[in-house]
Design a protein around this motif. Structure first.
Motif, mmCIF file in Angstrom:
data_model
loop_
_atom_site.group_PDB
_atom_site.id
_atom_site.type_symbol
_atom_site.label_atom_id
_atom_site.label_comp_id
_atom_site.label_asym_id
_atom_site.label_seq_id
_atom_site.Cartn_x
_atom_site.Cartn_y
_atom_site.Cartn_z
ATOM 1 N N THR A 1 27.322 18.000 38.178
ATOM 2 C CA THR A 1 27.259 17.044 39.285
ATOM 3 C C THR A 1 27.225 15.620 38.755
ATOM 4 N N LEU A 2 26.381 15.382 37.766
ATOM 5 C CA LEU A 2 26.285 14.035 37.194
ATOM 6 C C LEU A 2 27.606 13.605 36.560
ATOM 7 N N LEU A 3 28.252 14.525 35.857
ATOM 8 C CA LEU A 3 29.547 14.222 35.240
ATOM 9 C C LEU A 3 30.608 13.926 36.301
ATOM 10 N N LEU A 4 30.667 14.756 37.327
ATOM 11 C CA LEU A 4 31.658 14.524 38.376
ATOM 12 C C LEU A 4 31.415 13.214 39.115
ATOM 13 N N LEU A 5 30.155 12.893 39.343
ATOM 14 C CA LEU A 5 29.878 11.607 39.995
ATOM 15 C C LEU A 5 30.283 10.439 39.106
ATOM 16 N N TRP A 6 30.176 10.613 37.822
ATOM 17 C CA TRP A 6 30.543 9.546 36.881
ATOM 18 C C TRP A 6 32.054 9.353 36.811
ATOM 19 N N VAL A 7 32.814 10.472 36.776
ATOM 20 C CA VAL A 7 34.269 10.368 36.616
ATOM 21 C C VAL A 7 35.015 10.387 37.945
ATOM 22 N N ALA A 8 34.314 10.645 39.031
ATOM 23 C CA ALA A 8 34.969 10.752 40.337
ATOM 24 C C ALA A 8 35.524 9.402 40.770
ATOM 25 N N PRO A 9 36.510 9.444 41.650
ATOM 26 C CA PRO A 9 37.021 8.193 42.214
ATOM 27 C C PRO A 9 35.901 7.438 42.936
ATOM 28 N N ALA A 10 36.063 6.147 43.063
ATOM 29 C CA ALA A 10 35.032 5.299 43.667
ATOM 30 C C ALA A 10 34.652 5.759 45.067
ATOM 31 N N GLU A 11 35.630 6.194 45.859
ATOM 32 C CA GLU A 11 35.311 6.630 47.225
ATOM 33 C C GLU A 11 34.432 7.878 47.227
ATOM 34 N N ALA A 12 34.589 8.746 46.246
ATOM 35 C CA ALA A 12 33.728 9.929 46.138
ATOM 36 C C ALA A 12 32.340 9.536 45.640
ATOM 37 N N ARG A 13 32.272 8.591 44.718
ATOM 38 C CA ARG A 13 30.963 8.141 44.212
ATOM 39 C C ARG A 13 30.132 7.482 45.302
ATOM 40 N N ARG A 14 30.810 6.835 46.231
ATOM 41 C CA ARG A 14 30.086 6.196 47.329
ATOM 42 C C ARG A 14 29.390 7.228 48.222
ATOM 43 N N ARG A 15 29.816 8.464 48.118
ATOM 44 C CA ARG A 15 29.213 9.540 48.914
ATOM 45 C C ARG A 15 28.219 10.357 48.091
ATOM 46 N N TRP A 16 27.515 9.710 47.171
ATOM 47 C CA TRP A 16 26.532 10.396 46.339
ATOM 48 C C TRP A 16 25.488 11.105 47.189
ATOM 49 N N TRP A 17 25.178 10.555 48.336
ATOM 50 C CA TRP A 17 24.186 11.141 49.232
ATOM 51 C C TRP A 17 24.638 12.506 49.739
ATOM 52 N N LEU A 18 25.958 12.679 49.887
ATOM 53 C CA LEU A 18 26.488 13.972 50.306
ATOM 54 C C LEU A 18 26.247 15.016 49.217
ATOM 55 N N TRP A 19 26.538 14.627 47.956
ATOM 56 C CA TRP A 19 26.257 15.513 46.820
ATOM 57 C C TRP A 19 24.791 15.905 46.810
ATOM 58 N N ALA A 20 23.914 14.913 46.852
ATOM 59 C CA ALA A 20 22.475 15.166 46.774
ATOM 60 C C ALA A 20 22.026 16.065 47.926
ATOM 61 N N GLY A 21 22.489 15.759 49.121
ATOM 62 C CA GLY A 21 22.095 16.548 50.280
ATOM 63 C C GLY A 21 22.523 17.998 50.191
ATOM 64 N N VAL A 22 23.783 18.226 49.835
ATOM 65 C CA VAL A 22 24.285 19.599 49.747
ATOM 66 C C VAL A 22 23.576 20.373 48.639
ATOM 67 N N MET A 23 23.368 19.734 47.495
ATOM 68 C CA MET A 23 22.754 20.442 46.374
ATOM 69 C C MET A 23 21.261 20.702 46.611
ATOM 70 N N VAL A 24 20.632 19.972 47.529
ATOM 71 C CA VAL A 24 19.235 20.235 47.887
ATOM 72 C C VAL A 24 19.156 21.232 49.042
#
Length: 159
Positions: A61-84
Motif C-alpha cells: 500500500t505504501l509503495l503504491l501510494l508513493w508511485v501512484a499517479p497524483a490523482e490516486a495519491r489524493r485519495r489516500w483516505w480511500l486506501w486507509a478506509g478500505v484497508m481498515v
C-alpha cells in the motif's frame, strides 16, 4: 459495478453458508482442489498466500501510494478506509456466519487473507485503471486472478 456485484455474490454465498451449512458437492470440490495440487507445488501456494498477509499489504500500500499517479495519491483516505474497514467486515462476517475451518476450531469464512487481498488488489485496480484506460481490463483481470489464487492457496494450505 464490480464492487457491488462482488458484494452481492459474497452476500449470497454468506447467506447460503449460514443457513444451509455445507453446500452440495462442496466437500468433493475441496478434495479435488487439495488432491489436484502436487506436494511440490505447495511452496508456490505458500508464496501466493503471502499476498493476503499484512506483511505484504502494508508495504504494498505504501509503495503504491508513493508511485501512484497524483490523482490516486489524493485519495489516500480511500486506501486507509478500505484497508481498515475490510478486516472489520471480515471479523463481523466470521462471527455471524460461524463457519469453522476445515482443520482447527477457528472460524474460516470469510477468509481474512482473501478479504485483505480483494480489498488491496481491487482498490489498486480501481485507482490505477483510471490512468490506464485502454489497458484497464488487463489490470482488473490480473487483480481478480490474484484474489482467486489467494483463495485457492487457502484451500490448498487447508486453512
Amino acid at each position: 459495478m464490480t464492487c457491488l456485484g462482488s458484494a452481492g455474490v459474497f452476500l449470497a454465498l454468506a447467506l447460503l453458508v449460514r443457513f444451509w451449512g455445507l453446500l452440495p458437492a462442496e466437500r468433493a470440490i475441496y478434495e479435488v482442489v487439495v488432491g489436484w495440487i502436487p506436494p511440490t507445488s505447495v511452496a508456490i501456494f505458500k508464496a501466493i498466500n503471502y499476498l493476503g498477509r499484512w506483511q505484504f499489504l502494508l508495504p504494498g500500500t505504501l509503495l503504491l501510494l508513493w508511485v501512484a499517479p497524483a490523482e490516486a495519491r489524493r485519495r489516500w483516505w480511500l486506501w486507509a478506509g478500505v484497508m481498515v474497514i475490510a478486516p472489520i467486515v471480515e471479523g463481523i462476517g466470521k462471527e455471524i456466519i460461524g463457519r469453522p475451518r476445515p482443520v482447527g476450531r477457528a472460524f474460516g469464512f470469510p477468509s481474512g487473507h482473501v478479504t485483505a487481498a480483494a480489498a488491496f488488489f481491487v482498490l489498486s485496480a480501481y485507482l490505477l485503471s483510471q490512468r490506464l484506460k485502454d489497458r484497464a481490463f488487463v489490470l482488473w483481470t490480473a487483480a481478480w486472478i490474484t484474489v482467486a489464487l489467494v483463495g485457492i492457496a487457502r484451500i490448498v494450505l487447508r486453512a
